[in-house]
Design a protein around this motif. Structure first.
Motif: not given
Length: 304
Positions: A25, A28-29, A61-62, A65-66, A174, A177-178, A181
């Motif tokens: 990671w 953010g990717e 994972w993708q 993210q939400e 993770l 990232m959440v 978002h």
């Protein structure tokens, strides 16, 4: 400022195709370093080929993210570890764990009290909107339990559970990232009112934990109110309460600006807000007597 740019890269080694492969990671990717064509390998697996675990995890994972389950279930800080059962050799090559509104949003506020035990007075399952599939599960107990025990209510094959077990600090990324978002969606005015309860629980658990660690007592009750953006923050004692109690109002962005960067308390003061200007961080803080003061840190800040 994008908080994801501040976080150090993290790499985890996992078992894939009878080998040890790397998931990395950065900014953010997440990438599977030992695979050149993730979409192609997923297509072959769907046609009956051998499952590619790296590809499955990148895809999961993708999608995650939400997913607000990440914030409801994840650790609230360094003294609140998940300790999920290890399924992999936790080999880490880089990185480490971080310190532990649309229609209906404007004007919204929600209050969640945290008791002397340090737990929310709302069961995490009850606070999550029923419209979000898979969210109605009790707390984080399932992560530390085994099949057949009361806490084990999420199937073991659930991709989110596997992501939360990844080594190398990836679950912390993770979480970041959440948070990022949903901060962006709140700022853009596109966060639906249906997620307000889950956002409140995610904020309340981490704020209460940080306040209790700051004051050095898990016996303090903390009443946390989720504020709309641009609403002034506050921190006050509840004088009418029979025991020691604190009432705190913060926006969801506190998680991104303060909690993720490890600035919840500094020099004996609690941080209510952080603003990043060039290479300086301006903090609105309170001392233990709840007197407010602004602190400026020069030279930039970077979490572990």
């Amino acid at each position: 400022m994008n908080v994801l740019d501040l976080l150090l890269p993290a790499t985890a080694h996992i078992a894939c195709q009878n080998e040890r492969h790397r998931l990395r990671w950065e900014r953010g990717e997440i990438r599977a370093l030992d695979h050149d064509d993730i979409p192609g390998e997923l297509t072959l697996a769907a046609l009956g080929g051998e499952p590619i675990r790296c590809a499955e995890l990148v895809t999961a994972w993708q999608h995650a993210q939400e997913d607000l389950r990440v914030l409801v279930l994840a650790s609230r800080g360094g003294a609140d570890p998940l300790n999920p059962p290890a399924t992999e050799d936790p080999t880490v090559s880089a990185g480490s764990a971080m310190p532990q509104a649309g229609p209906g949003w404007a004007g919204y506020s929600s209050s969640v009290a945290v008791t002397r035990s340090g737990r929310s007075n709302l069961r995490r399952a009850a606070a999550v909107p029923a419209a979000m599939p898979g969210l109605a599960i009790p707390g984080r107990q399932f992560l530390a339990s085994s099949p057949g025990t009361p806490g084990h209510e999420l199937p073991r094959e659930d991709p989110l559970l596997e992501l939360m077990r990844l080594p190398g600090g990836l679950p912390d990324r993770l979480v970041a990232m959440v948070i990022s978002h949903w901060v962006e969606r709140i700022d853009a005015g596109t966060a639906p009112a249906s997620v307000s309860a889950a956002l409140s629980v995610a904020l309340a658990g981490r704020v209460s934990h940080a306040v209790q660690m700051w004051l050095g007592s898990t016996g303090i009750e903390v009443d946390v109110q989720l504020l709309s953006p641009d609403t002034p923050c506050y921190l006050e004692r509840i004088e009418s309460h029979p025991g020691e109690a604190i009432r705190c109002g913060l926006p969801f962005a506190w998680l991104s600006d303060v909690w993720l960067t490890g600035l919840t308390h500094l020099l004996g003061r609690f941080s209510l807000d952080a603003r990043y200007i060039d290479d300086a961080v301006i903090l609105d803080t309170a001392d233990t007597a709840l007197n407010l003061r602004t602190l400026t840190l020069s030279g930039g800040i970077r979490p572990r």
